[in-house]
Design an enzyme around this catalytic site. Structure first.
Site, short mmCIF file in Angstrom:
data_model
loop_
_atom_site.label_atom_id
_atom_site.label_comp_id
_atom_site.label_asym_id
_atom_site.label_seq_id
_atom_site.Cartn_x
_atom_site.Cartn_y
_atom_site.Cartn_z
N HIS A 1 9.69 3.70 -12.53
CA HIS A 1 9.81 2.51 -13.37
C HIS A 1 8.55 1.67 -13.25
O HIS A 1 8.48 0.74 -12.44
CB HIS A 1 11.03 1.70 -12.97
CG HIS A 1 12.30 2.28 -13.49
ND1 HIS A 1 12.65 2.22 -14.81
CD2 HIS A 1 13.26 2.99 -12.88
CE1 HIS A 1 13.80 2.85 -14.99
NE2 HIS A 1 14.18 3.34 -13.83
N ASP B 1 0.85 -1.20 0.00
CA ASP B 1 0.00 0.00 0.00
C ASP B 1 0.88 1.24 0.00
O ASP B 1 1.97 1.21 -0.56
CB ASP B 1 -0.97 -0.06 1.19
CG ASP B 1 -2.30 0.65 0.89
OD1 ASP B 1 -2.26 1.76 0.35
OD2 ASP B 1 -3.37 0.10 1.20
#
Ligand SMILES: *[C@@H]1O[C@H](CO)[C@@H](O)[C@H](O)[C@H]1NC(C)=O
Ligand SMILES: *[C@@H]1O[C@H](CO)[C@@H](O)[C@H](O)[C@H]1NC(C)=O
Ligand SMILES: *[C@@H]1O[C@H](CO)[C@@H](O)[C@H](O)[C@H]1NC(C)=O
Length: 446
Positions: free
Chosen positions: A291, A217
């Site tokens: 990324h 999370d």
């Protein structure tokens, strides 16, 4: 060379402008150790007894005089939660050099709660201090256990050098804290379950830097209220990311600066709310690498459940030197979704390059977002501009110029299947950058 030195100095000067005063403890840990050392072994800690009561007893003794609690190397089982407050002396440190591990299924709230402590340093002297939560014992069955740590109203403090491993739910919450420095931390747990927030922070004058998070999370997340935060060198090595929100009624967030965010499968900017009221203003993201993520550069003011309220006023946001890609090209790589009732003003994309990993065409989406860059319309707040929505499709190459990688990127999901080893604190949190403070390597109590 000269150029890069000058550039570095400029960036630091601008960055520091976000803090309006000093952060960190007022007295050094050395000073506190000279006043008194409260070694938990002198308060009943053994390798088999519950370390909760000895830590509370050592805290009580040292908080009264402004001393230092010492948790030596070793493995210490925790069966009852540690819930402590600032003492009369109101100056204290904890040198945490061992591993404390959860050894109970009945603890509630969080394992550690520090409330209203002023002049506090929570640190590892040998950079090997760890809290092992054995969260997989819950998460593998889709359930959650006790949170790890909460600091409430703590002021003039620092937290550094500790590993937080495999929390059964949230890791660390800074709840309306001020003048804090939080650095050289690693948080690592499974990446497959939500409700495992890494660091959630509210307060004023907070400097968070050189932190790595692997979880399912939020990574390092700003919630309301928040003012004068500097957040630098954050490595989300698979995680939700460095979001702002979710935000609700009476939001008050201003003067937040991010720099050197490295996201490996995580969102660098995800400002989210639905309805709500108040403001978010003066936020900048500089030198960011993403990324792969679902929402690499996103404002979404229609996220989640509607909180009521007219919507949050969002203004003066800047993204600069921001490179990356999303994982799904059908999703906008830059999404600035405000609304006619809550438009966003003064947004600037400056040297922002976004790609997608799975297609040659990337989309940008803008709704009632006003400023410079991507699909935005550049209009001032007054007179109120007509509502608009714009979608832009950009043909990309697979080039990821500027998007450097870290050698040790986490390539696959980490499932809650067994014990997660305690990792070492990294010595870099952004490609080519070293942490602001070296790791401590003490072999005894300070
Ligand atoms: C925190 O330190 C500042 C000095 O930097 C001091 O003015 C302030 O009163 C301290 N906060 C508390 C709650 O004592
Ligand atoms: C935002 O930043 C500008 C300059 O950096 C400053 O003048 C202004 O007071 C700030 N606004 C808020 C609400 O802090
Ligand atoms: C990122 O996570 C992976 C998997 O846990 C780990 O092997 C790697 O060392 C991590 N990277 C760093 C810099 O800690």
């Amino acid at each position: 060379m000269l150029y890069s030195i000058l550039l570095g100095a400029t960036l630091v000067a601008q960055a520091c402008a976000q803090l309006t005063g000093s952060v960190g403890p007022l007295l050094s840990a050395y000073h506190k150790g000279n006043v008194k050392v409260c070694d938990i072994r002198n308060y009943g800690a053994t390798s088999s007894a519950d370390v909760g009561p000895p830590i509370v007893a050592a805290w009580t003794a040292c908080a009264a005089v402004g001393g230092l609690v010492y948790i030596p190397p070793g493995s210490w089982p925790l069966r009852t939660r540690v819930d402590v407050r600032g003492g009369a002396g109101n100056s204290i440190a904890i040198q945490w050099d061992g591993t404390i591990y959860r050894d109970s299924t009945t603890m509630t709230y969080q394992m550690f709660t520090f409330t209203n402590v002023n002049d506090f340093e929570l640190f590892s002297g040998n950079s090997k201090g760890a809290l092992q939560g054995y969260g997989y014992q819950y998460l593998s069955t889709g359930t959650y256990g006790v949170r790890m740590m909460r600091l409430v109203g703590v002021t003039n403090f620092s937290v550094h050098g500790i590993a937080f491993v495999d929390s059964p739910s949230y890791y660390i919450v800074f709840d309306t804290c001020s003048k804090g420095e939080v650095y050289n931390l690693i948080l690592r747990g499974s990446t497959t379950l939500g409700a495992t927030d890494g660091i959630d922070v509210t307060g004023d004058n907070m400097w968070l830097h050189d932190i790595e998070v692997t979880n399912g999370d939020e990574c390092v997340t700003v919630k309301s209220p928040a003012s004068n935060f500097l957040i630098q060198g954050i490595y989300c090595n698979r995680s939700g990311g460095t979001a702002i929100g979710s935000l609700g009624l009476d939001t008050a967030i201003e003067n937040i600066q991010y720099q050197h965010l490295y996201m490996n499968e995580a969102d660098a900017c995800f400002l989210k709310s639905n309805g709500g009221s108040g403001y978010v203003t003066n936020v900048s993201w500089r030198d960011v690498t993403v990324h792969g993520s679902a929402y690499p550069l996103t404002i979404d003011l229609a996220w989640g459940t509607d909180n009521g309220g007219p919507g949050i006023t969002v203004s003066n946001l800047e993204w600069m030197n921001y490179f990356g890609y999303n994982d799904v090209h059908t999703r906008a790589a830059i999404r600035l979704q405000c609304s006619d009732s809550a438009p966003c003003y003064g947004l600037t994309l400056n040297n922002v390059h976004m790609w997608t990993s799975d297609g040659g065409v990337v989309t940008y989406g803008c709704t009632d977002a006003y400023g410079v860059g991507a699909c935005m319309v550049n209009k001032p707040a007054s007179p109120k501009p007509a509502a608009y929505t714009s979608v832009q499709s950009v043909t990309t190459t697979s080039s990821l110029v500027g998007a450097a990688t870290m050698a040790a990127d986490f390539k696959t999901a980490l499932s809650p299947t067994g014990t997660i080893a305690i990792p070492a604190i990294p010595t870099s949190f952004y490609p080519g950058q070293t942490p602001q403070s070296a790791l401590l390597a003490l072999t005894t109590v300070i």
